[in-house]
Design a protein around this motif. Structure first.
Motif, PDB file in Angstrom:
ATOM      1  N   ASP A   7       0.826  -1.213   0.000  1.00 42.95           N
ATOM      2  CA  ASP A   7       0.000   0.000   0.000  1.00 42.95           C
ATOM      3  C   ASP A   7       0.855   1.255   0.000  1.00 42.95           C
ATOM      4  O   ASP A   7       0.659   2.154  -0.799  1.00 42.95           O
ATOM      5  CB  ASP A   7      -0.880   0.055   1.268  1.00 42.95           C
ATOM      6  CG  ASP A   7      -2.060  -0.885   1.177  1.00 42.95           C
ATOM      7  OD1 ASP A   7      -2.244  -1.494   0.118  1.00 42.95           O
ATOM      8  OD2 ASP A   7      -2.784  -1.012   2.190  1.00 42.95           O
ATOM      9  N   VAL A   8       1.805   1.327   0.931  1.00 40.60           N
ATOM     10  CA  VAL A   8       2.513   2.601   1.102  1.00 40.60           C
ATOM     11  C   VAL A   8       3.509   2.866  -0.019  1.00 40.60           C
ATOM     12  O   VAL A   8       3.735   4.014  -0.392  1.00 40.60           O
ATOM     13  CB  VAL A   8       3.194   2.718   2.487  1.00 40.60           C
ATOM     14  CG1 VAL A   8       2.168   2.781   3.583  1.00 40.60           C
ATOM     15  CG2 VAL A   8       4.191   1.631   2.750  1.00 40.60           C
ATOM     16  N   ILE A   9       4.070   1.814  -0.590  1.00 37.47           N
ATOM     17  CA  ILE A   9       5.006   2.023  -1.697  1.00 37.47           C
ATOM     18  C   ILE A   9       4.237   2.535  -2.918  1.00 37.47           C
ATOM     19  O   ILE A   9       4.691   3.425  -3.631  1.00 37.47           O
ATOM     20  CB  ILE A   9       5.817   0.737  -1.990  1.00 37.47           C
ATOM     21  CG1 ILE A   9       6.703   0.430  -0.781  1.00 37.47           C
ATOM     22  CG2 ILE A   9       6.675   0.907  -3.247  1.00 37.47           C
ATOM     23  CD1 ILE A   9       7.251  -0.979  -0.744  1.00 37.47           C
ATOM     24  N   GLY A  10       3.030   2.025  -3.107  1.00 36.22           N
ATOM     25  CA  GLY A  10       2.163   2.528  -4.179  1.00 36.22           C
ATOM     26  C   GLY A  10       1.855   4.009  -3.977  1.00 36.22           C
ATOM     27  O   GLY A  10       1.839   4.787  -4.920  1.00 36.22           O
ATOM     28  N   VAL A  11       1.618   4.407  -2.718  1.00 38.33           N
ATOM     29  CA  VAL A  11       1.347   5.821  -2.422  1.00 38.33           C
ATOM     30  C   VAL A  11       2.567   6.674  -2.763  1.00 38.33           C
ATOM     31  O   VAL A  11       2.459   7.728  -3.393  1.00 38.33           O
ATOM     32  CB  VAL A  11       0.983   6.020  -0.924  1.00 38.33           C
ATOM     33  CG1 VAL A  11       0.904   7.495  -0.579  1.00 38.33           C
ATOM     34  CG2 VAL A  11      -0.335   5.352  -0.614  1.00 38.33           C
ATOM     35  N   MET A  12       3.753   6.191  -2.369  1.00 39.94           N
ATOM     36  CA  MET A  12       4.980   6.962  -2.654  1.00 39.94           C
ATOM     37  C   MET A  12       5.128   7.171  -4.148  1.00 39.94           C
ATOM     38  O   MET A  12       5.462   8.258  -4.617  1.00 39.94           O
ATOM     39  CB  MET A  12       6.208   6.211  -2.129  1.00 39.94           C
ATOM     40  CG  MET A  12       6.287   6.188  -0.619  1.00 39.94           C
ATOM     41  SD  MET A  12       7.628   5.125  -0.047  1.00 39.94           S
ATOM     42  CE  MET A  12       9.063   6.083  -0.529  1.00 39.94           C
ATOM     43  N   VAL A  54       8.367  -2.006   8.101  1.00 40.52           N
ATOM     44  CA  VAL A  54       8.677  -3.045   7.113  1.00 40.52           C
ATOM     45  C   VAL A  54       9.021  -2.403   5.761  1.00 40.52           C
ATOM     46  O   VAL A  54       9.977  -2.785   5.094  1.00 40.52           O
ATOM     47  CB  VAL A  54       7.472  -4.013   6.985  1.00 40.52           C
ATOM     48  CG1 VAL A  54       7.670  -4.983   5.839  1.00 40.52           C
ATOM     49  CG2 VAL A  54       7.286  -4.770   8.304  1.00 40.52           C
ATOM     50  N   ALA A  55       8.252  -1.380   5.391  1.00 39.38           N
ATOM     51  CA  ALA A  55       8.507  -0.699   4.110  1.00 39.38           C
ATOM     52  C   ALA A  55       9.935  -0.148   4.090  1.00 39.38           C
ATOM     53  O   ALA A  55      10.664  -0.287   3.101  1.00 39.38           O
ATOM     54  CB  ALA A  55       7.503   0.426   3.917  1.00 39.38           C
ATOM     55  N   GLY A  56      10.351   0.444   5.198  1.00 40.46           N
ATOM     56  CA  GLY A  56      11.697   1.032   5.272  1.00 40.46           C
ATOM     57  C   GLY A  56      12.780  -0.014   5.101  1.00 40.46           C
ATOM     58  O   GLY A  56      13.801   0.215   4.435  1.00 40.46           O
ATOM     59  N   GLY A  64       6.867  -8.806  -4.606  1.00 39.47           N
ATOM     60  CA  GLY A  64       5.786  -8.050  -5.236  1.00 39.47           C
ATOM     61  C   GLY A  64       6.135  -6.590  -5.522  1.00 39.47           C
ATOM     62  O   GLY A  64       5.494  -5.957  -6.368  1.00 39.47           O
ATOM     63  N   ASN A  65       7.098  -6.043  -4.797  1.00 38.00           N
ATOM     64  CA  ASN A  65       7.342  -4.595  -4.900  1.00 38.00           C
ATOM     65  C   ASN A  65       8.746  -4.222  -5.354  1.00 38.00           C
ATOM     66  O   ASN A  65       9.057  -3.046  -5.477  1.00 38.00           O
ATOM     67  CB  ASN A  65       7.101  -3.937  -3.540  1.00 38.00           C
ATOM     68  CG  ASN A  65       5.648  -4.016  -3.136  1.00 38.00           C
ATOM     69  OD1 ASN A  65       4.800  -3.405  -3.749  1.00 38.00           O
ATOM     70  ND2 ASN A  65       5.365  -4.809  -2.109  1.00 38.00           N
ATOM     71  N   ARG A  66       9.561  -5.222  -5.558  1.00 36.07           N
ATOM     72  CA  ARG A  66      10.966  -4.956  -5.845  1.00 36.07           C
ATOM     73  C   ARG A  66      11.165  -3.927  -6.972  1.00 36.07           C
ATOM     74  O   ARG A  66      11.880  -2.937  -6.815  1.00 36.07           O
ATOM     75  CB  ARG A  66      11.640  -6.279  -6.220  1.00 36.07           C
ATOM     76  CG  ARG A  66      13.062  -6.100  -6.604  1.00 36.07           C
ATOM     77  CD  ARG A  66      13.658  -7.380  -7.139  1.00 36.07           C
ATOM     78  NE  ARG A  66      15.067  -7.163  -7.316  1.00 36.07           N
ATOM     79  CZ  ARG A  66      15.983  -8.098  -7.242  1.00 36.07           C
ATOM     80  NH1 ARG A  66      15.631  -9.334  -7.004  1.00 36.07           N
ATOM     81  NH2 ARG A  66      17.244  -7.810  -7.409  1.00 36.07           N
ATOM     82  N   GLU A  67      10.477  -4.161  -8.092  1.00 36.73           N
ATOM     83  CA  GLU A  67      10.677  -3.260  -9.238  1.00 36.73           C
ATOM     84  C   GLU A  67      10.232  -1.843  -8.921  1.00 36.73           C
ATOM     85  O   GLU A  67      10.902  -0.878  -9.283  1.00 36.73           O
ATOM     86  CB  GLU A  67       9.882  -3.766 -10.445  1.00 36.73           C
ATOM     87  CG  GLU A  67      10.656  -4.801 -11.221  1.00 36.73           C
ATOM     88  CD  GLU A  67       9.873  -5.347 -12.394  1.00 36.73           C
ATOM     89  OE1 GLU A  67       9.107  -4.579 -13.007  1.00 36.73           O
ATOM     90  OE2 GLU A  67      10.027  -6.545 -12.663  1.00 36.73           O
ATOM     91  N   ALA A  78      -9.469   6.590   9.124  1.00 35.06           N
ATOM     92  CA  ALA A  78      -9.534   5.779   7.909  1.00 35.06           C
ATOM     93  C   ALA A  78      -8.191   5.136   7.590  1.00 35.06           C
ATOM     94  O   ALA A  78      -7.140   5.707   7.885  1.00 35.06           O
ATOM     95  CB  ALA A  78      -9.974   6.648   6.742  1.00 35.06           C
ATOM     96  N   GLY A  79      -8.240   3.944   7.003  1.00 35.14           N
ATOM     97  CA  GLY A  79      -7.029   3.264   6.532  1.00 35.14           C
ATOM     98  C   GLY A  79      -6.990   3.304   5.005  1.00 35.14           C
ATOM     99  O   GLY A  79      -6.337   4.154   4.408  1.00 35.14           O
ATOM    100  N   GLY A  80      -7.719   2.364   4.383  1.00 34.81           N
ATOM    101  CA  GLY A  80      -7.731   2.267   2.920  1.00 34.81           C
ATOM    102  C   GLY A  80      -8.212   3.551   2.248  1.00 34.81           C
ATOM    103  O   GLY A  80      -7.656   3.969   1.225  1.00 34.81           O
TER     104      GLY A  80
END
Ligand SMILES: Nc1ncnc2c1ncn2[C@@H]1O[C@H](COP(=O)(O)OP(=O)(O)O)[C@@H](O)[C@H]1O
Ligand SMILES: O=C(OP(=O)(O)O)[C@H](O)COP(=O)(O)O
Length: 406
Positions: free
Chosen positions: A206-211, A226-228, A255-258, A381-383
């Motif tokens: 979620d958060v990498i998509g936001v970035m 975890v994202a960090g 899933g997020n490497r690229e 809110a979350g999502g």
């Protein structure tokens, strides 16, 4: 300004059908009190004090999961916050529900059963299809107006969220109004100085998509959680991997490497990573290690270290706006709360515009004695918060806007 009508525009003495989001953690079958009750209580109290007849809809959990329960317990918690009786009927739109609705007097409040116990509520469909369900067609004629206060569920195209606003004059409640204004600020407001985003937590995807989506609307991202660690891994450090029985890292890495690599490529200057991390030492106490000294990940890292907090603090002080999504460590354990609390304290001490989002992360505010008043907005809110940050439309908000145009 939002393009929807609010409860200020409601005609006097209305019969109002109000959608709240009381979705809560369930322990031993019972809902646990949380900010959602406190916030929605303000809307409910205002409507009841004005003399409207107030019928509430809300959901709890998802069918098939342990947290899918009746709302009977929710009514009691809500009543405590509202300071008025909240009657409950174990029915969504059958005869028992209709009788209870018809018996309601001015200023009285009734909560209907979990909307997700009604077949028409799920699955997602267009507002037009949802407006034609038996659920909406049976309930709507009993009311003069529909109020949506469930901002945190506004990303769902369920009958109670998108169907009723087509069938009735529709208004936003107080929670809807305040959440909308604060959470869209990143996309809609001009800030004079730097805009900073604190990114952490466990939901890395979620958060990498936001970035990625926010791109240059944010001047710097301060990473933890975890994202960090996944970003540290992409930067060549031997962390961000599962160890022992963990399963937080490797799958999210695949899933997020690229995307992580492309964010680092394009916005590398804006991304600040932890320079040290904390873990549970042999004596059970908190221990810290500089990221540059880590040769192999042997233990779970559970927080950012003191040097990282000292590095992030000035960046926060210089900011004109700070948005928080996700905790920098496992703050539920006092030993690993320093990163999250240190950053929240730094935000609280500045007078910048600040929004703290995410159900889990915002719990750190009360757990560690910080005052909600020191932040511009603490989102429930979350999502929906994530979608609002990136400017993605929320279907239930769109139908409110369309209702105001009718
Ligand atoms: N390094 C970490 N390892 C495991 N969990 C972490 C780590 N850092 C933060 N967390 C957890 O992240 C959670 C908050 O983030 P998350 O659940 O993604 O966000 P939200 O606040 O949106 O609910 C906290 O409960 C915290 O324990
Ligand atoms: O708690 C909610 O979402 P959130 O966990 O993203 O804040 C909402 O009530 C939506 O619930 P859902 O994700 O089961 O549709």
């Amino acid at each position: 300004m939002p393009a929807f009508d609010t409860i200020d525009d409601l005609p006097a003495d209305s019969r109002v059908l109000v959608r709240l989001d009381l979705n809560s953690p369930i322990e031993d079958g019972d809902p646990q009190d949380n900010r959602r009750f406190e916030r929605h209580a303000e809307t409910v109290r205002e409507l009841a004090d004005a003399g409207h007849r107030v019928v509430l809809m809300a959901h709890q959990g998802r069918p098939g999961r342990d947290d899918f329960t009746s709302l009977a317990g929710h009514a009691d918690i809500l009543a405590d916050h509202v300071g008025r009786d909240v009657a409950f009927v174990a029915d969504t739109y059958g005869e028992a529900a209709l009788d209870a609705i018809d018996a309601l007097g001015p200023g009285e409040v009734l909560l209907l059963e979990n909307t997700r116990m009604c077949d028409d509520e799920l699955p997602e469909a267009s507002p037009e299809e949802k407006a034609e369900t038996e659920f909406v067609e049976t309930l709507a004629p009993r009311f003069d107006a529909y109020v949506n206060d469930a901002y945190s569920a506004a990303h769902r195209k369920h009958a109670s969220l998108v169907g009723f606003p087509l069938a009735l004059p529709a208004y936003a409640g107080r929670v809807m109004e305040t959440e909308y204004e604060a959470n869209t600020a990143i996309a809609t407001r001009e800030f004079d100085g730097p805009v900073t985003m604190v990114v952490g937590g466990t939901k890395a995807t979620d958060v990498i998509g936001v970035m990625d989506a926010l791109d240059d609307r944010v001047d710097r991202f301060l990473l933890g959680g975890v994202a960090g660690e996944l970003f540290l891994r992409a930067a060549g450090h031997p962390v961000g991997r599962d160890v022992g029985e963990m399963d937080l890292f490797d799958e999210q890495w695949e899933g997020n490497r690229e995307l992580i690599e492309s964010v680092l490529d394009e916005r590398g200057d804006a991304v600040r990573l932890a320079s040290d991390l904390a873990y549970e030492g042999a004596d059970g106490d908190r221990a810290e290690v500089a990221v540059d000294d880590i040769e192999e990940k042997r233990e779970a890292f559970l927080d950012v270290g003191a040097a990282t907090v000292a590095d992030y603090e000035p960046a926060i002080r210089e900011s004109d706006a700070v948005f928080v999504k996700g905790a920098l460590g496992v703050f539920e354990d006092e030993r690993f709360a320093d990163g999250t609390v240190g950053v929240l304290e730094a935000i609280a001490e500045t007078d910048c515009f600040s929004v703290v989002g995410g159900g889990d992360t915002s719990r750190a505010i009360e757990m560690y004695g910080l005052s909600e008043d020191d932040f511009s907005h603490v989102s429930i809110a979350g999502g929906a918060y994530i979608r609002a940050l990136t400017g993605e439309p929320l279907p239930a908000v769109e139908v409110l806007e369309a209702a105001a145009d009718r």
